[in-house]
Enzyme design. Structure first.
Site, PDB file in Angstrom:
ATOM      1  N   TYR A 163      22.688  -9.577 -28.885  1.00  0.00           N
ATOM      2  CA  TYR A 163      22.174  -8.440 -28.112  1.00  0.00           C
ATOM      3  C   TYR A 163      21.346  -7.528 -29.016  1.00  0.00           C
ATOM      4  O   TYR A 163      20.285  -7.035 -28.621  1.00  0.00           O
ATOM      5  CB  TYR A 163      23.336  -7.660 -27.496  1.00  0.00           C
ATOM      6  CG  TYR A 163      22.927  -6.383 -26.806  1.00  0.00           C
ATOM      7  CD1 TYR A 163      22.420  -6.399 -25.510  1.00  0.00           C
ATOM      8  CD2 TYR A 163      23.045  -5.151 -27.455  1.00  0.00           C
ATOM      9  CE1 TYR A 163      22.038  -5.229 -24.874  1.00  0.00           C
ATOM     10  CE2 TYR A 163      22.669  -3.978 -26.825  1.00  0.00           C
ATOM     11  CZ  TYR A 163      22.161  -4.020 -25.541  1.00  0.00           C
ATOM     12  OH  TYR A 163      21.778  -2.855 -24.919  1.00  0.00           O
ATOM     13  N   SER A 197      23.122   6.931 -26.581  1.00  0.00           N
ATOM     14  CA  SER A 197      22.502   6.289 -25.426  1.00  0.00           C
ATOM     15  C   SER A 197      23.254   6.593 -24.134  1.00  0.00           C
ATOM     16  O   SER A 197      24.480   6.726 -24.133  1.00  0.00           O
ATOM     17  CB  SER A 197      22.474   4.771 -25.648  1.00  0.00           C
ATOM     18  OG  SER A 197      22.080   4.093 -24.469  1.00  0.00           O
ATOM     19  N   GLN A 246      20.143  10.542 -25.313  1.00  0.00           N
ATOM     20  CA  GLN A 246      19.056   9.765 -24.720  1.00  0.00           C
ATOM     21  C   GLN A 246      19.338   9.527 -23.251  1.00  0.00           C
ATOM     22  O   GLN A 246      20.441   9.117 -22.878  1.00  0.00           O
ATOM     23  CB  GLN A 246      18.892   8.428 -25.456  1.00  0.00           C
ATOM     24  CG  GLN A 246      17.877   7.482 -24.848  1.00  0.00           C
ATOM     25  CD  GLN A 246      18.494   6.543 -23.826  1.00  0.00           C
ATOM     26  OE1 GLN A 246      19.701   6.296 -23.838  1.00  0.00           O
ATOM     27  NE2 GLN A 246      17.680   6.035 -22.925  1.00  0.00           N
ATOM     28  N   TYR A 273      18.373   7.677 -19.611  1.00  0.00           N
ATOM     29  CA  TYR A 273      17.691   6.752 -18.716  1.00  0.00           C
ATOM     30  C   TYR A 273      17.671   7.409 -17.340  1.00  0.00           C
ATOM     31  O   TYR A 273      18.697   7.912 -16.872  1.00  0.00           O
ATOM     32  CB  TYR A 273      18.422   5.412 -18.625  1.00  0.00           C
ATOM     33  CG  TYR A 273      18.259   4.528 -19.829  1.00  0.00           C
ATOM     34  CD1 TYR A 273      16.992   4.229 -20.333  1.00  0.00           C
ATOM     35  CD2 TYR A 273      19.367   3.968 -20.465  1.00  0.00           C
ATOM     36  CE1 TYR A 273      16.839   3.411 -21.445  1.00  0.00           C
ATOM     37  CE2 TYR A 273      19.229   3.142 -21.560  1.00  0.00           C
ATOM     38  CZ  TYR A 273      17.956   2.868 -22.047  1.00  0.00           C
ATOM     39  OH  TYR A 273      17.815   2.056 -23.141  1.00  0.00           O
ATOM     40  N   THR A 315      13.800   8.194 -22.289  1.00  0.00           N
ATOM     41  CA  THR A 315      13.182   6.877 -22.471  1.00  0.00           C
ATOM     42  C   THR A 315      12.310   6.548 -21.271  1.00  0.00           C
ATOM     43  O   THR A 315      12.772   6.585 -20.128  1.00  0.00           O
ATOM     44  CB  THR A 315      14.255   5.795 -22.685  1.00  0.00           C
ATOM     45  OG1 THR A 315      14.927   6.060 -23.923  1.00  0.00           O
ATOM     46  CG2 THR A 315      13.632   4.416 -22.756  1.00  0.00           C
ATOM     47  N   ARG A 327      15.518 -10.861 -21.814  1.00  0.00           N
ATOM     48  CA  ARG A 327      15.856 -11.328 -23.164  1.00  0.00           C
ATOM     49  C   ARG A 327      16.639 -12.627 -23.021  1.00  0.00           C
ATOM     50  O   ARG A 327      17.754 -12.638 -22.492  1.00  0.00           O
ATOM     51  CB  ARG A 327      16.678 -10.265 -23.892  1.00  0.00           C
ATOM     52  CG  ARG A 327      15.912  -8.933 -24.013  1.00  0.00           C
ATOM     53  CD  ARG A 327      16.765  -7.723 -23.698  1.00  0.00           C
ATOM     54  NE  ARG A 327      15.938  -6.567 -23.395  1.00  0.00           N
ATOM     55  CZ  ARG A 327      16.437  -5.379 -23.078  1.00  0.00           C
ATOM     56  NH1 ARG A 327      17.743  -5.201 -23.037  1.00  0.00           N
ATOM     57  NH2 ARG A 327      15.628  -4.385 -22.793  1.00  0.00           N
ATOM     58  N   LYS A 383      10.338   8.994 -25.409  1.00  0.00           N
ATOM     59  CA  LYS A 383      10.423   7.741 -26.159  1.00  0.00           C
ATOM     60  C   LYS A 383       9.820   6.579 -25.370  1.00  0.00           C
ATOM     61  O   LYS A 383      10.069   6.447 -24.179  1.00  0.00           O
ATOM     62  CB  LYS A 383      11.892   7.432 -26.478  1.00  0.00           C
ATOM     63  CG  LYS A 383      12.131   6.144 -27.259  1.00  0.00           C
ATOM     64  CD  LYS A 383      13.619   5.982 -27.566  1.00  0.00           C
ATOM     65  CE  LYS A 383      13.910   4.741 -28.368  1.00  0.00           C
ATOM     66  NZ  LYS A 383      13.806   3.505 -27.557  1.00  0.00           N
ATOM     67  N   HIS A 410      10.377  -0.253 -27.555  1.00  0.00           N
ATOM     68  CA  HIS A 410      11.784  -0.561 -27.279  1.00  0.00           C
ATOM     69  C   HIS A 410      12.285  -1.701 -28.178  1.00  0.00           C
ATOM     70  O   HIS A 410      13.072  -2.550 -27.760  1.00  0.00           O
ATOM     71  CB  HIS A 410      11.977  -0.933 -25.807  1.00  0.00           C
ATOM     72  CG  HIS A 410      13.281  -0.482 -25.228  1.00  0.00           C
ATOM     73  ND1 HIS A 410      13.418   0.673 -24.517  1.00  0.00           N
ATOM     74  CD2 HIS A 410      14.529  -1.026 -25.275  1.00  0.00           C
ATOM     75  CE1 HIS A 410      14.657   0.823 -24.118  1.00  0.00           C
ATOM     76  NE2 HIS A 410      15.370  -0.195 -24.589  1.00  0.00           N
ATOM     77  N   ARG A 451      11.886  -5.293 -26.973  1.00  0.00           N
ATOM     78  CA  ARG A 451      12.830  -5.794 -25.965  1.00  0.00           C
ATOM     79  C   ARG A 451      12.319  -5.641 -24.536  1.00  0.00           C
ATOM     80  O   ARG A 451      13.000  -6.019 -23.592  1.00  0.00           O
ATOM     81  CB  ARG A 451      14.168  -5.051 -26.109  1.00  0.00           C
ATOM     82  CG  ARG A 451      14.882  -5.380 -27.393  1.00  0.00           C
ATOM     83  CD  ARG A 451      16.034  -4.423 -27.677  1.00  0.00           C
ATOM     84  NE  ARG A 451      17.086  -4.464 -26.689  1.00  0.00           N
ATOM     85  CZ  ARG A 451      18.038  -5.411 -26.628  1.00  0.00           C
ATOM     86  NH1 ARG A 451      18.025  -6.417 -27.491  1.00  0.00           N
ATOM     87  NH2 ARG A 451      18.976  -5.367 -25.699  1.00  0.00           N
TER      88      ARG A 451
END
Length: 387
Positions: free
Chosen positions: A25, A107, A128, A130, A156, A165, A252, A276, A279
Site C-alpha cells: 500500500y 490524514s 488533512q 478529504y 487535498t 493501484r 495539496k 499524490h 498514486r
C-alpha cells in the site's frame, strides 16, 4: 540495533517487518507506476554546486512554514492507514515529529482519530481533509480539528476520484477489504506487528467510525467510504471550506500553473506541488519538474511547498533551491515507522536532517534560508517542451 545510514536502510527493514499488503500500500503507484518512479528519479537529474573556503560554523536548518517555526523545512505528509503500518502509527509519528520540531499532518483516513493523536501530543499538529459528500460529516470533522487545536488544514484536491493501484487490487486491499489467502498467511509471520496490533484499541478508521451517520462498524464504513469522496469539489467549495475553517489553509495536489494561480486567488496560505505520490494520475509529470513553473506562476502570493519523491536531505535542499518553502515526506517516514516504530520515524528525520545539513555546508551555505538557485545545476530541458 542495525546501522541506519539512509532511508533505503529503513525501507528494507520496513519490508521485512510489515505485512505485505500494507507495505505494498505504501510502496505503490497508479497503473504503470511511471509517475511514482519519476517522482524519485527526476531528483537524480539535478546536480549540486560544490563551493569551498566558506565559513561553515554555526549552521542552521531552522526556518518557518506558514509562519510556524520548524527545525528544518520538512513536514510529515498525511498518509492513510498509517496505524496499520505499525500499531498506533499516527500517534508514534506525531510524537516523533513533535520532539524533532517539524509538523505532523494527520490524514482523514487515519486509523487513530484526531482526538487520540491530540491526547498523546502537547503541540498542535496539522489535519488533512478529504472532502466528502456528507455535508454534516464535513462540518463536524472540521469542528473536531478546531477543538483539537490543529494549527493548519491541509485540503487535498486530487482525490475526488480514486486512482487504480494494481497492487492493492491484487492484495485485496480494496473497499470492501478482501484480503487474499497469501496475505493472510503473510500476516501470520509478522509476529511483532501482530502482538502490537492486539494490544491497541485503534484498529479502524478513527475519524469516521462512530462519527459519520450510520457508520458504526467496518462493514458500514466500507459502504460509506466507497460512495463518499466528493467529485463535485470545485473552487467555490474550497472558498466555503476556507471560511468554515477560519485558520491557515494549505491546498495539496496542485500540479499545474493555472491551478496554482487559482489556489493563490482563493487565499491559500500555501500550496503543495504534488501528484499524490504517483498514486492518482499515472503519466503526470513529477512534482520536482513542476515546482519551478508553479513558483514562477504564483510569485509571492502564497508559499509553495512540495510533496512526492523526497527520499533524502539532498532532495529537500534541491527543492528549496528551486523555490519551495517546505517539503513533505510520506514514504520516507513510513519506512521508519514500519521498521522501528516511533524510533524509526525519528531516525528518518535524523537521516534527512544530517544529509541536508552536510550538503548545505558543502554547497557553501550556512543557513537554509540562504539556499538559492545558485546551489543547483538543472538540465536545460528539465521542464521539457510539451505540445
Amino acid at each position: 540495533m542495525p546501522v541506519i545510514t539512509n532511508i533505503d536502510d529503513l525501507k528494507r527493514l520496513h519490508k521485512k517487518r510489515t505485512p505485505k499488503m500494507f507495505y505494498d500500500y505504501c510502496e505503490s503507484g497508479a497503473w504503470t507506476e511511471q509517475t511514482f518512479r519519476e517522482n524519485v528519479s527526476d531528483f537524480d537529474k539535478i546536480r549540486l554546486r560544490q563551493r569551498v573556503a566558506v565559513d561553515m560554523e554555526g549552521r542552521s536548518t531552522a526556518t518557518k512554514m506558514i509562519g510556524q517555526d520548524v527545525a528544518m523545512p520538512v513536514a510529515l505528509a498525511p498518509v492513510g492507514l498509517t496505524g496499520m503500518q505499525r500499531a498506533d502509527g499516527e500517534i508514534k509519528a506525531a510524537k516523533a515529529a513533535e520532539k524533532f520540531g517539524v509538523p505532523f499532518t494527520l490524514s482523514t483516513m487515519s486509523i487513530c482519530s484526531i482526538e487520540e493523536v491530540a491526547k498523546h501530543t502537547t503541540k498542535p499538529f496539522w489535519f488533512q481533509l478529504y472532502v466528502m459528500r456528507d455535508q454534516q460529516f464535513l462540518e463536524n470533522i472540521i469542528e473536531r480539528a478546531k477543538k483539537a487545536k490543529c494549527s493548519a488544514l491541509v485540503l487535498t484536491l486530487d482525490l475526488q476520484i480514486l486512482g487504480q493501484r494494481h497492487k492493492d487490487l491484487k492484495n485485496g486491499l480494496v473497499v470492501p477489504i478482501k484480503p487474499k489467502l497469501g496475505n493472510l498467511l503473510n500476516l501470520s509471520t509478522k509476529w511483532q506487528w501482530g502482538l502490537e496490533m492486539l494490544q491497541t484499541k485503534n484498529k479502524s478508521f478513527g475519524n469516521i467510525v462512530g462519527h459519520a451517520k450510520g457508520v458504526n462498524n467496518l462493514g458500514s464504513l466500507f459502504s460509506w467510504t466507497a460512495e463518499q469522496f466528493d467529485p463535485r469539489l470545485d473552487w467555490d467549495k474550497i472558498k466555503r471550506i476556507k471560511e468554515m475553517w477560519g485558520g491557515p489553509l494549505i491546498l495539496k495536489g496542485v500540479l499545474d500553473e493555472e491551478d496554482a494561480r487559482r489556489a493563490a486567488d482563493v487565499g491559500a496560505d500555501a500550496i503543495i506541488v504534488s501528484n499524490h505520490g504517483g498514486r492518482q494520475l499515472d503519466g503526470a509529470l513529477s512534482s520536482i519538474r513542476m515546482l519551478e513553473p508553479i513558483v514562477k506562476a504564483v510569485g509571492d502570493q502564497t508559499e509553495v511547498h512540495i510533496d512526492s519523491g523526497i527520499r533524502s536531505g539532498q532532495d529537500v535542499l534541491k527543492a528549496m533551491a528551486m523555490g519551495a518553502k517546505g517539503a513533505y515526506i510520506g514514504r520516507a517516514y513510513i519506512y521508519g515507522l514500519g521498521a522501528m516504530g516511533e524510533a524509526g520515524v525519528t531516525k528518518a528525520l535524523e537521516v534527512i536532517h544530517k544529509e541536508m545539513d552536510i550538503t548545505m555546508a558543502l554547497c557553501g551555505r550556512k543557513h537554509i534560508e540562504d539556499v538559492d538557485r545558485d546551489v543547483v545545476l538543472v538540465p536545460e530541458d528539465f521542464e521539457g517542451r510539451w505540445a
